[in-house]
Motif scaffolding. Structure first.
Motif, short mmCIF file in Angstrom:
data_model
loop_
_atom_site.label_atom_id
_atom_site.label_comp_id
_atom_site.label_asym_id
_atom_site.label_seq_id
_atom_site.Cartn_x
_atom_site.Cartn_y
_atom_site.Cartn_z
N ARG A 1 0.80 -1.22 0.00
CA ARG A 1 0.00 0.00 0.00
C ARG A 1 0.83 1.26 0.00
N HIS A 2 2.14 1.13 0.23
CA HIS A 2 2.96 2.34 0.37
C HIS A 2 4.42 1.97 0.17
N GLU A 3 5.15 2.84 -0.54
CA GLU A 3 6.60 2.65 -0.70
C GLU A 3 7.32 3.97 -0.51
N GLY A 4 6.79 4.82 0.34
CA GLY A 4 7.46 6.08 0.64
C GLY A 4 6.83 7.28 -0.04
N GLY A 5 6.03 7.07 -1.06
CA GLY A 5 5.33 8.17 -1.73
C GLY A 5 3.86 8.08 -1.42
N PRO A 6 3.03 8.71 -2.25
CA PRO A 6 1.59 8.65 -2.00
C PRO A 6 1.04 7.25 -2.21
N PRO A 7 0.09 6.83 -1.41
CA PRO A 7 -0.50 5.50 -1.60
C PRO A 7 -1.17 5.41 -2.97
N PRO A 8 -1.01 4.28 -3.65
CA PRO A 8 -1.66 4.12 -4.95
C PRO A 8 -3.17 3.94 -4.78
N ALA A 9 -3.91 4.21 -5.83
CA ALA A 9 -5.36 4.03 -5.78
C ALA A 9 -5.72 2.58 -5.52
N ILE A 10 -4.94 1.68 -6.11
CA ILE A 10 -5.16 0.24 -5.93
C ILE A 10 -3.84 -0.37 -5.45
N PRO A 11 -3.81 -1.01 -4.30
CA PRO A 11 -2.56 -1.62 -3.82
C PRO A 11 -2.06 -2.70 -4.79
N TYR B 1 10.29 -6.44 -21.79
CA TYR B 1 11.00 -5.16 -21.70
C TYR B 1 10.24 -4.09 -20.93
N VAL B 2 9.09 -4.39 -20.38
CA VAL B 2 8.34 -3.42 -19.59
C VAL B 2 9.05 -3.27 -18.24
N ARG B 3 9.84 -2.21 -18.14
CA ARG B 3 10.74 -2.02 -17.00
C ARG B 3 10.01 -1.84 -15.68
N SER B 4 8.81 -1.27 -15.69
CA SER B 4 8.08 -1.01 -14.45
C SER B 4 7.71 -2.30 -13.71
N HIS B 5 7.71 -3.42 -14.43
CA HIS B 5 7.33 -4.70 -13.83
C HIS B 5 8.52 -5.56 -13.43
N PHE B 6 9.75 -5.07 -13.65
CA PHE B 6 10.93 -5.80 -13.17
C PHE B 6 10.85 -5.80 -11.65
N GLY C 1 0.55 -5.88 -10.91
CA GLY C 1 0.96 -4.63 -11.56
C GLY C 1 2.42 -4.32 -11.39
N ALA C 2 2.73 -3.07 -11.70
CA ALA C 2 4.10 -2.58 -11.62
C ALA C 2 4.51 -2.35 -10.17
N ARG C 3 5.81 -2.13 -9.98
CA ARG C 3 6.29 -1.72 -8.66
C ARG C 3 5.55 -0.44 -8.25
N ILE C 4 5.29 -0.31 -6.97
CA ILE C 4 4.67 0.93 -6.48
C ILE C 4 5.61 2.09 -6.79
N HIS C 5 5.09 3.15 -7.38
CA HIS C 5 5.84 4.35 -7.74
C HIS C 5 6.92 4.09 -8.80
N ALA C 6 6.73 3.10 -9.67
CA ALA C 6 7.70 2.84 -10.74
C ALA C 6 7.85 4.10 -11.59
N ARG C 7 9.10 4.55 -11.75
CA ARG C 7 9.34 5.77 -12.51
C ARG C 7 10.77 5.79 -13.08
N ALA C 8 11.26 4.59 -13.44
CA ALA C 8 12.62 4.47 -13.97
C ALA C 8 12.64 4.47 -15.50
N GLY C 9 11.52 4.85 -16.13
CA GLY C 9 11.49 4.98 -17.58
C GLY C 9 11.34 3.64 -18.30
N GLY C 10 11.66 3.65 -19.59
CA GLY C 10 11.56 2.45 -20.39
C GLY C 10 10.17 2.25 -20.96
N LEU C 11 9.97 1.12 -21.61
CA LEU C 11 8.69 0.78 -22.21
C LEU C 11 7.62 0.67 -21.13
N SER C 12 6.47 1.30 -21.37
CA SER C 12 5.38 1.22 -20.39
C SER C 12 4.47 0.05 -20.76
#
Length: 194
Positions: free
Chosen positions: A17-27, A142-147, A172-183
């Motif tokens: 539910r939280h990784e240091g930033g705002p809680p996501p709409a869906i955990p 290659y969808v980096r957010s899901h690594f 889903g992706a890592r919470i707060h994924a923002r390292a770029g790459g293919l979405s």
């Protein structure tokens, strides 16, 4: 080939539910399952072992089905997956490779023929050994957010003559994924890569 002898099955469900930033709409939910089975090849070198993969297929399908059920019963929510194996000390690393096809194809089948290769990790380890099971997007590696990875283990396994076979699914992706790459939204999934 010998039948699959299961000693125990362990399941883990994480809701992040939280990784240091705002809680996501869906955990984010990550589900893991471990089947601790007897290693029929422990204690000796057996030149022909591939036949055991056929015996493992029903176990793979059962485990994958349990993961979908843990995530709410709708395979459509699954976006990431991975597999792994820890082989007890009387076995060898190659025994873990027997899980590649039964574990991977079971998840791909239940998820509507997902396109991406199912990432994997394996090792020989003692009782209580833990494994970081790698995770990627189900249709485009290659969808980096899901690594990602999910650490799994069992306190009393694998014993020397056992294997701990593992599967992981995520929603889903890592919470707060923002390292770029293919979405995930831009992935086409035709070749399993992009």
């Amino acid at each position: 080939m010998p039948e699959v002898e299961i000693r125990k099955i362990v399941t883990v469900l994480e809701e992040i539910r939280h990784e240091g930033g705002p809680p996501p709409a869906i955990p984010l939910r990550r589900a893991g399952i471990i089947a601790v089975i007897a290693n029929p090849f422990a204690g000796r070198f057996e030149p022909e072992i591939t036949g055991f993969m056929e015996n493992l297929k029903p176990l793979g399908l059962d485990m994958a089905g349990r993961l979908v059920a843990m995530l709410g019963g709708d395979a459509g929510v699954v976006e990431g997956y991975g597999k792994g194996a820890v082989i007890g000390a009387a076995g060898e690393l190659e025994h873990g490779a027997l899980w590649h096809a039964p574990g991977g194809y079971a998840m791909r089948e239940l998820l509507g023929d997902a396109k991406a290769i199912v990432p994997s990790a394996k090792k020989v380890g003692g009782v209580g050994a833990r494994l970081d099971v790698p995770v990627t997007h189900i249709n485009a590696s290659y969808v980096r957010s899901h690594f990602d990875a999910m650490e799994l283990g069992v306190s009393d396994a694998p014993r020397a003559g056992e294997m701990a076979l593992m599967l992981v699914m995520t929603t889903g992706a890592r919470i707060h994924a923002r390292a770029g790459g293919l979405s995930a939204a831009d992935a086409r999934g035709g070749d399993g890569l992009r």
